[in-house]
Design a protein around this motif. Sequence first.
Motif, PDB file in Angstrom:
ATOM      1  N   SER A 100       7.226   8.807  14.498  1.00  0.00           N
ATOM      2  CA  SER A 100       7.013   8.007  13.296  1.00  0.00           C
ATOM      3  C   SER A 100       6.257   6.739  13.647  1.00  0.00           C
ATOM      4  N   TYR A 101       5.366   6.366  12.761  1.00  0.00           N
ATOM      5  CA  TYR A 101       4.640   5.104  12.913  1.00  0.00           C
ATOM      6  C   TYR A 101       4.741   4.241  11.660  1.00  0.00           C
ATOM      7  N   GLY A 102       5.741   4.549  10.823  1.00  0.00           N
ATOM      8  CA  GLY A 102       6.017   3.691   9.679  1.00  0.00           C
ATOM      9  C   GLY A 102       4.799   3.424   8.821  1.00  0.00           C
ATOM     10  N   GLU A 103       4.546   2.139   8.583  1.00  0.00           N
ATOM     11  CA  GLU A 103       3.473   1.728   7.671  1.00  0.00           C
ATOM     12  C   GLU A 103       2.094   1.679   8.331  1.00  0.00           C
ATOM     13  N   LEU A 104       2.016   1.968   9.637  1.00  0.00           N
ATOM     14  CA  LEU A 104       0.726   1.916  10.321  1.00  0.00           C
ATOM     15  C   LEU A 104      -0.182   3.045   9.833  1.00  0.00           C
ATOM     16  N   ASN A 105      -1.483   2.836   9.969  1.00  0.00           N
ATOM     17  CA  ASN A 105      -2.485   3.838   9.627  1.00  0.00           C
ATOM     18  C   ASN A 105      -2.394   4.313   8.174  1.00  0.00           C
ATOM     19  N   PRO A 106      -2.445   3.387   7.202  1.00  0.00           N
ATOM     20  CA  PRO A 106      -2.417   3.806   5.793  1.00  0.00           C
ATOM     21  C   PRO A 106      -3.663   4.610   5.445  1.00  0.00           C
ATOM     22  N   VAL A 107      -3.484   5.607   4.571  1.00  0.00           N
ATOM     23  CA  VAL A 107      -4.618   6.412   4.111  1.00  0.00           C
ATOM     24  C   VAL A 107      -5.037   6.008   2.708  1.00  0.00           C
ATOM     25  N   ALA A 108      -4.288   5.063   2.123  1.00  0.00           N
ATOM     26  CA  ALA A 108      -4.606   4.562   0.789  1.00  0.00           C
ATOM     27  C   ALA A 108      -4.114   3.127   0.701  1.00  0.00           C
ATOM     28  N   ARG A 128       2.452   6.327  -2.702  1.00  0.00           N
ATOM     29  CA  ARG A 128       2.910   7.710  -2.580  1.00  0.00           C
ATOM     30  C   ARG A 128       2.092   8.455  -1.528  1.00  0.00           C
ATOM     31  N   ASN A 129       0.783   8.228  -1.490  1.00  0.00           N
ATOM     32  CA  ASN A 129      -0.053   8.893  -0.497  1.00  0.00           C
ATOM     33  C   ASN A 129       0.319   8.464   0.918  1.00  0.00           C
ATOM     34  N   ASN A 130       0.713   7.211   1.069  1.00  0.00           N
ATOM     35  CA  ASN A 130       1.067   6.720   2.400  1.00  0.00           C
ATOM     36  C   ASN A 130       2.425   7.226   2.872  1.00  0.00           C
ATOM     37  N   ARG A 131       3.299   7.603   1.932  1.00  0.00           N
ATOM     38  CA  ARG A 131       4.610   8.171   2.292  1.00  0.00           C
ATOM     39  C   ARG A 131       4.422   9.656   2.588  1.00  0.00           C
ATOM     40  N   ARG A 132       4.191   9.978   3.826  1.00  0.00           N
ATOM     41  CA  ARG A 132       3.781  11.337   4.170  1.00  0.00           C
ATOM     42  C   ARG A 132       4.319  11.748   5.542  1.00  0.00           C
ATOM     43  N   VAL A 133       4.324  13.058   5.773  1.00  0.00           N
ATOM     44  CA  VAL A 133       4.593  13.606   7.105  1.00  0.00           C
ATOM     45  C   VAL A 133       3.388  14.463   7.483  1.00  0.00           C
ATOM     46  N   VAL A 146       4.925  13.951  12.186  1.00  0.00           N
ATOM     47  CA  VAL A 146       4.764  12.505  12.321  1.00  0.00           C
ATOM     48  C   VAL A 146       4.921  11.849  10.959  1.00  0.00           C
ATOM     49  N   GLY A 147       5.903  10.956  10.854  1.00  0.00           N
ATOM     50  CA  GLY A 147       6.188  10.303   9.586  1.00  0.00           C
ATOM     51  C   GLY A 147       5.464   8.982   9.426  1.00  0.00           C
ATOM     52  N   PHE A 148       5.022   8.735   8.193  1.00  0.00           N
ATOM     53  CA  PHE A 148       4.405   7.465   7.812  1.00  0.00           C
ATOM     54  C   PHE A 148       5.002   7.007   6.491  1.00  0.00           C
ATOM     55  N   THR A 149       4.965   5.710   6.232  1.00  0.00           N
ATOM     56  CA  THR A 149       5.548   5.154   5.005  1.00  0.00           C
ATOM     57  C   THR A 149       4.556   4.206   4.341  1.00  0.00           C
ATOM     58  N   ASP A 150       4.962   3.671   3.177  1.00  0.00           N
ATOM     59  CA  ASP A 150       4.179   2.593   2.580  1.00  0.00           C
ATOM     60  C   ASP A 150       4.566   1.277   3.273  1.00  0.00           C
ATOM     61  N   SER A 151       4.037   0.179   2.795  1.00  0.00           N
ATOM     62  CA  SER A 151       4.230  -1.102   3.492  1.00  0.00           C
ATOM     63  C   SER A 151       5.438  -1.884   3.005  1.00  0.00           C
ATOM     64  N   GLU A 152       6.203  -1.339   2.044  1.00  0.00           N
ATOM     65  CA  GLU A 152       7.373  -2.055   1.542  1.00  0.00           C
ATOM     66  C   GLU A 152       8.490  -2.032   2.581  1.00  0.00           C
TER      67      GLU A 152
END
Length: 500
Positions: free
Chosen positions: A472-480, A489-494, A427-433
């Motif tokens: 993938s849920y993109g920028e949702l559910n940030p961990v930082a 960088r922490n939010n850009r994760r799999v 499951v991929g996640f990204t930062d908010s940019e």
Amino acid sequence: MAAQDITLTSLDGSVRLTGELISVSEDNYVLRGEFGEVQVPTAKMRCEGAACPPMTAAAKTLAIAGSDTIGEELMPLLLSGLAEAQGAAARKTMLDETTAGFSILADGGKGDEIYAATVQFKGSSTGFAGLLEETAEIGMSSRPVKPEEVELFAFADLGDPTDLAQEHAFAVDGLLVIVHPDLPLVALNSEEISGLLSGRISNWKELGGPDLAVKVFSRSEKSGTFSTVTDAILKPHGEVMSAGATILDRSDALSAAVAQEPGAIGYVGFAFKGDSKPVKLVSSCDLINDPSAFAAKTGEYPLSRRLYLYTTNKELSRPAQDLLAFATAAAAYPFVEKAGFLSYLPERRDQNGTAETIRAAIKASTSRTEVNALRELFVDLTEWDRLSTTFRFRTGSADLDNESQRDLIRLVDYLRSSPEGTEVAFVGFTDSEGPFEANRALGESRAQTIASLVADALQETGLAPSPFVVKSYGELNPVACNDDIAGQRNNRRVEVWIHH
């Protein structure tokens, strides 16, 4: 097993081969078995059987130097565990307060010395100094190598310590900000902690606590623990450690001092909490971070860190090769955990708590697209568990960082031992940019990259994996927080999910 046959077992116990020993060199065993002749690295195997070559004395003592966090207890356990795996035993002698000597004896401790080792633990910086001066083969560090140290390695023609071949992350630790157990405060933000450690905040009443003077306890500047706290907490606020701080050379002594001194604050690794009280960390966007083992393993606890063994580009002695192979394999996990640190063994947990956070986000969102995605995420979180194994990429690159490359190997080992039919999602996640849909596509692309790498690695072991799920849920559910580079960088994760 015939009289002339031998058995080769990998140091982590995952591979076992039996057959006739054809030849052996410093680098390889050549074995004839049911699948024909195979060549196996000697550094990664132990040999059992009458035809095994005798273990001979090493040409020199294995010299290890650096972090006291590693060297005081964990490294002795690793040396003992390695010796046991090789049918030997390690005898320890303290040479001075910060140096231990080891004699590795054959035949379970009854035979001759196979090799000797010294472990000097005076702080992470001394490990890099030992490597640069070529007085140590292995440098222990509780922090990543610094840019200026990388330059020194290049100048000395000793390779690149950020390369996977020279940087060996083998355990996880988290730093606790600790206070006296009677202080009523339970959570502090980075600015408050910086103010306390720097001396800018001199009385606890300034933070709503009792009218009590702040007493700061710190490690020395040579300590990797000191460097981690300085870089993560003090420097971002333009501050330095209080000149009035009491400096202690050992983490256990610092923890004990904080537990005994009213008004005290300090910092130690997870393994050294003792009777002190850890505080929760509040981020700039009001995320509250509990100092949990799972969060430290994912790299999402703000003060989590990796423990490293570093080498130069020089050829390593056989004992050094054996130690690195053992320390980075699953066989070392029990010794890492016995020392109070966190192993890389993937940990599994439900995501019900995260689901409740997403439920609240659904109620607060005004975007129909986002609400639909949040609802989809909420359902998934209730149906899938998460593994602590989390993949991140080098900054500005599609390449995995060193930690993630080793995590790939560990995840493959974990999946090989999982029940048949286990359903796995990446499951991929990204930062908010950037726009939401573009971020979701980017997260899916990176998740697919990891899924393909894992599938290929599993097939190389002879196991055909079931088709993986990619989400993938993109920028949702940030961990930082997304307001700085480290948080992004922490939010850009799999993440790796396992279906219930």
